[in-house]
Design a protein around this motif. Structure first.
Motif, PDB file in Angstrom:
ATOM      1  N   GLU A 299     -15.118   9.019  26.789  1.00 50.02           N
ATOM      2  CA  GLU A 299     -16.378   8.289  26.753  1.00 50.02           C
ATOM      3  C   GLU A 299     -16.168   6.816  26.472  1.00 50.02           C
ATOM      4  O   GLU A 299     -16.871   5.962  26.990  1.00 50.02           O
ATOM      5  CB  GLU A 299     -17.291   8.897  25.689  1.00 50.02           C
ATOM      6  CG  GLU A 299     -18.676   8.267  25.650  1.00 50.02           C
ATOM      7  CD  GLU A 299     -19.568   8.950  24.648  1.00 50.02           C
ATOM      8  OE1 GLU A 299     -20.658   8.412  24.361  1.00 50.02           O
ATOM      9  OE2 GLU A 299     -19.185  10.013  24.158  1.00 50.02           O
ATOM     10  N   SER A 300     -15.151   6.493  25.669  1.00 49.83           N
ATOM     11  CA  SER A 300     -14.929   5.103  25.273  1.00 49.83           C
ATOM     12  C   SER A 300     -14.353   4.261  26.391  1.00 49.83           C
ATOM     13  O   SER A 300     -14.400   3.047  26.339  1.00 49.83           O
ATOM     14  CB  SER A 300     -13.983   5.046  24.065  1.00 49.83           C
ATOM     15  OG  SER A 300     -12.742   5.636  24.407  1.00 49.83           O
ATOM     16  N   SER A 301     -13.793   4.913  27.425  1.00 44.57           N
ATOM     17  CA  SER A 301     -13.102   4.141  28.459  1.00 44.57           C
ATOM     18  C   SER A 301     -13.972   3.825  29.660  1.00 44.57           C
ATOM     19  O   SER A 301     -13.617   2.998  30.476  1.00 44.57           O
ATOM     20  CB  SER A 301     -11.861   4.907  28.949  1.00 44.57           C
ATOM     21  OG  SER A 301     -12.254   6.094  29.602  1.00 44.57           O
ATOM     22  N   THR A 302     -15.126   4.476  29.782  1.00 45.57           N
ATOM     23  CA  THR A 302     -15.953   4.298  30.964  1.00 45.57           C
ATOM     24  C   THR A 302     -17.311   3.740  30.585  1.00 45.57           C
ATOM     25  O   THR A 302     -17.946   4.226  29.668  1.00 45.57           O
ATOM     26  CB  THR A 302     -16.129   5.632  31.712  1.00 45.57           C
ATOM     27  OG1 THR A 302     -14.845   6.146  32.022  1.00 45.57           O
ATOM     28  CG2 THR A 302     -16.928   5.454  32.982  1.00 45.57           C
ATOM     29  N   ASP A 303     -17.752   2.732  31.324  1.00 46.72           N
ATOM     30  CA  ASP A 303     -19.050   2.113  31.087  1.00 46.72           C
ATOM     31  C   ASP A 303     -19.952   2.409  32.265  1.00 46.72           C
ATOM     32  O   ASP A 303     -19.815   1.829  33.338  1.00 46.72           O
ATOM     33  CB  ASP A 303     -18.882   0.606  30.892  1.00 46.72           C
ATOM     34  CG  ASP A 303     -20.195  -0.076  30.568  1.00 46.72           C
ATOM     35  OD1 ASP A 303     -21.106   0.614  30.100  1.00 46.72           O
ATOM     36  OD2 ASP A 303     -20.281  -1.297  30.784  1.00 46.72           O
ATOM     37  N   SER A 304     -20.861   3.347  32.114  1.00 54.02           N
ATOM     38  CA  SER A 304     -21.779   3.729  33.183  1.00 54.02           C
ATOM     39  C   SER A 304     -23.195   3.378  32.768  1.00 54.02           C
ATOM     40  O   SER A 304     -23.555   3.524  31.607  1.00 54.02           O
ATOM     41  CB  SER A 304     -21.667   5.226  33.466  1.00 54.02           C
ATOM     42  OG  SER A 304     -22.534   5.596  34.499  1.00 54.02           O
ATOM     43  N   VAL A 305     -24.000   2.889  33.709  1.00 57.03           N
ATOM     44  CA  VAL A 305     -25.336   2.413  33.360  1.00 57.03           C
ATOM     45  C   VAL A 305     -26.370   3.023  34.279  1.00 57.03           C
ATOM     46  O   VAL A 305     -26.100   3.334  35.433  1.00 57.03           O
ATOM     47  CB  VAL A 305     -25.411   0.871  33.459  1.00 57.03           C
ATOM     48  CG1 VAL A 305     -24.522   0.235  32.438  1.00 57.03           C
ATOM     49  CG2 VAL A 305     -25.048   0.404  34.847  1.00 57.03           C
ATOM     50  N   PRO A 306     -27.595   3.225  33.794  1.00 60.29           N
ATOM     51  CA  PRO A 306     -28.657   3.769  34.626  1.00 60.29           C
ATOM     52  C   PRO A 306     -29.336   2.687  35.438  1.00 60.29           C
ATOM     53  O   PRO A 306     -29.167   1.494  35.198  1.00 60.29           O
ATOM     54  CB  PRO A 306     -29.632   4.350  33.581  1.00 60.29           C
ATOM     55  CG  PRO A 306     -29.449   3.459  32.389  1.00 60.29           C
ATOM     56  CD  PRO A 306     -28.004   3.058  32.399  1.00 60.29           C
ATOM     57  N   ALA A 307     -30.133   3.092  36.384  1.00 63.27           N
ATOM     58  CA  ALA A 307     -30.918   2.135  37.168  1.00 63.27           C
ATOM     59  C   ALA A 307     -31.970   1.494  36.281  1.00 63.27           C
ATOM     60  O   ALA A 307     -32.515   2.111  35.393  1.00 63.27           O
ATOM     61  CB  ALA A 307     -31.577   2.847  38.358  1.00 63.27           C
ATOM     62  N   THR A 308     -32.258   0.199  36.543  1.00 61.24           N
ATOM     63  CA  THR A 308     -33.215  -0.520  35.717  1.00 61.24           C
ATOM     64  C   THR A 308     -34.370  -1.082  36.529  1.00 61.24           C
ATOM     65  O   THR A 308     -35.299  -1.624  35.978  1.00 61.24           O
ATOM     66  CB  THR A 308     -32.509  -1.680  34.996  1.00 61.24           C
ATOM     67  OG1 THR A 308     -31.883  -2.522  35.966  1.00 61.24           O
ATOM     68  CG2 THR A 308     -31.444  -1.156  34.043  1.00 61.24           C
ATOM     69  N   THR A 309     -34.312  -0.985  37.854  1.00 61.80           N
ATOM     70  CA  THR A 309     -35.378  -1.542  38.678  1.00 61.80           C
ATOM     71  C   THR A 309     -35.810  -0.528  39.722  1.00 61.80           C
ATOM     72  O   THR A 309     -35.076   0.392  40.065  1.00 61.80           O
ATOM     73  CB  THR A 309     -34.909  -2.825  39.391  1.00 61.80           C
ATOM     74  OG1 THR A 309     -33.768  -2.515  40.187  1.00 61.80           O
ATOM     75  CG2 THR A 309     -34.540  -3.900  38.393  1.00 61.80           C
ATOM     76  N   ASP A 310     -37.040  -0.695  40.242  1.00 65.78           N
ATOM     77  CA  ASP A 310     -37.551   0.202  41.269  1.00 65.78           C
ATOM     78  C   ASP A 310     -37.027  -0.177  42.652  1.00 65.78           C
ATOM     79  O   ASP A 310     -36.745   0.680  43.469  1.00 65.78           O
ATOM     80  CB  ASP A 310     -39.085   0.186  41.262  1.00 65.78           C
ATOM     81  CG  ASP A 310     -39.647   0.745  39.963  1.00 65.78           C
ATOM     82  OD1 ASP A 310     -38.975   1.605  39.368  1.00 65.78           O
ATOM     83  OD2 ASP A 310     -40.738   0.307  39.548  1.00 65.78           O
ATOM     84  N   GLY A 311     -36.929  -1.465  42.940  1.00 66.15           N
ATOM     85  CA  GLY A 311     -36.460  -1.922  44.242  1.00 66.15           C
ATOM     86  C   GLY A 311     -34.953  -2.114  44.243  1.00 66.15           C
ATOM     87  O   GLY A 311     -34.264  -1.840  43.264  1.00 66.15           O
ATOM     88  N   PRO A 312     -34.392  -2.576  45.357  1.00 67.83           N
ATOM     89  CA  PRO A 312     -32.951  -2.854  45.423  1.00 67.83           C
ATOM     90  C   PRO A 312     -32.549  -3.839  44.336  1.00 67.83           C
ATOM     91  O   PRO A 312     -33.179  -4.874  44.158  1.00 67.83           O
ATOM     92  CB  PRO A 312     -32.775  -3.453  46.827  1.00 67.83           C
ATOM     93  CG  PRO A 312     -33.944  -2.948  47.607  1.00 67.83           C
ATOM     94  CD  PRO A 312     -35.077  -2.849  46.632  1.00 67.83           C
ATOM     95  N   LEU A 313     -31.493  -3.513  43.629  1.00 62.74           N
ATOM     96  CA  LEU A 313     -31.080  -4.324  42.488  1.00 62.74           C
ATOM     97  C   LEU A 313     -30.676  -5.729  42.936  1.00 62.74           C
ATOM     98  O   LEU A 313     -29.884  -5.894  43.857  1.00 62.74           O
ATOM     99  CB  LEU A 313     -29.893  -3.665  41.773  1.00 62.74           C
ATOM    100  CG  LEU A 313     -29.428  -4.341  40.492  1.00 62.74           C
ATOM    101  CD1 LEU A 313     -30.518  -4.285  39.433  1.00 62.74           C
ATOM    102  CD2 LEU A 313     -28.159  -3.697  39.974  1.00 62.74           C
TER     103      LEU A 313
END
Length: 355
Positions: free
Chosen positions: A6-20
């Motif tokens: 877990e400490s080695s990977t940085d994964s993030v969720p989507a934050t916008t509705d349209g194309p980022l």
């Protein structure tokens, strides 16, 4: 497949509705975004807009507030009467002006990688190493919000700088991007299942060391493209691809870009050009159990002798390739630590309530 630490990977969720990042490419200038100012002599300055801030030169200054809310492609005059053209920086402009730790993949090569590597929307792509994040931006744009880019970087400080640059360019963490700090050979089998990766892009000193795990990760027909700086690396990579027996015959090329001077009747090539930056070499993954067709052309005299490891050991007794061995300038650890700390502080400020 086992889960990566877990400490080695940085994964993030989507934050916008349209194309980022699409909202940052159009509309009036807003606080916090970068703007490129061009003076009458063609000199460019990149600034980050902030309320109450000013941009100073030896010939007057202008207020950021006078740009905020104005349309892209506008002009502004400073206190000394110097007129500037204000435009949003394009991706190549951003890459060449952003903070750097490691050397960047230049736009001309990134464009070749995206096109010749057939990086398509929704693709699953593996990249190693990340450097300062220049190539990551092009790959993320190509795969889109529905694709996946797994990036691997040995140095944590380089990874921090890359994440800071990429987040700054898109305006938010990309939903399809993860960065793993570690060696590709060890981390890739823990991150993806065998035969599930569409494309692999390697920008490292010794890509031949990774062909085994890359071959396992690639789906049949998947493509591997490597970016190397010297002819020695190019030759050794090509021979390793052939020795693997699971890839098609490799293809190699380089691109040279020459600008043109356009002034009245004085239309001619510019005196300076973007010459050699690196070689690209690509190959396709064969289906399991399939061997490549026998080469029909006659090799040149001495080509069958292979790569002389004694020559390598004479130059590099340790067997490890370093940036200095291929002519790269060493990166100052102090500069890298400073940039990584700066991006870390920015992220902490954004995560605070009301930040």
């Amino acid at each position: 497949m086992t889960d990566a630490p877990e400490s080695s990977t940085d994964s993030v969720p989507a934050t916008t509705d349209g194309p980022l990042g699409a909202d940052l490419r159009r509309g009036p200038f807003t606080e916090g975004e970068r703007v490129q100012l061009t003076d009458p002599k063609g000199r460019m300055h990149t600034i980050t807009l902030g309320t109450g801030k000013q941009f100073h030169t030896h010939r007057g200054y202008l207020a950021h507030d006078d740009l905020i809310g104005r349309p892209d492609g506008t002009t502004i005059t400073n206190t000394a009467g110097v007129e500037y053209l204000a435009l949003r920086p394009l991706l190549p402009d951003f890459v060449l002006s952003m903070p750097r730790g490691a050397a960047v993949v230049y736009p001309k090569d990134a464009g070749q990688i995206v096109t010749m590597g057939d990086i398509f929307p929704g693709a699953t792509v593996v990249e190693a190493g990340v450097g300062s994040g220049a190539l990551s931006m092009s790959l993320l744009r190509a795969v889109g919000d529905q694709g996946r880019l797994y990036s691997f970087e040995r140095r944590d400080d380089f990874a921090q700088i890359a994440k800071g640059n990429v987040n700054s360019f898109f305006g938010a963490p990309h939903p399809g991007w993860s960065v793993t700090v570690g060696d590709l050979v060890d981390a890739l089998p823990q991150t993806v299942e065998n035969g599930t990766v569409d494309r692999v892009v390697l920008d490292m000193l010794a890509p031949w060391d990774c062909l085994g795990v890359v071959g396992d990760a690639l789906a049949p027909g998947g493509l591997l493209i490597c970016y190397v700086a010297t002819a020695t690396q190019l030759s050794r990579t090509a021979e390793a691809m052939r020795d693997h027996s699971g890839f098609t015959e490799p293809q190699a090329w380089e691109s040279l870009v020459r600008g043109w001077h356009l002034e009245g009747l004085a239309v001619r090539p510019e005196h300076r050009m973007h010459g050699h930056t690196g070689f690209l070499i690509s190959t396709r993954r064969l289906a399991p159990g399939v061997t490549p067709p026998v080469r029909k052309r006659r090799p040149s005299k001495g080509a069958a002798d292979g790569y002389d490891e004694a020559d390598v050991q004479a130059v590099m007794p340790s067997g490890e390739w370093s940036p200095e061995d291929v002519g790269e300038r060493p990166v100052s650890d102090k500069k890298v630590r400073k940039l990584a700390r700066s991006f870390s502080e920015q992220q902490s400020d954004q995560e605070r309530p009301g930040g």
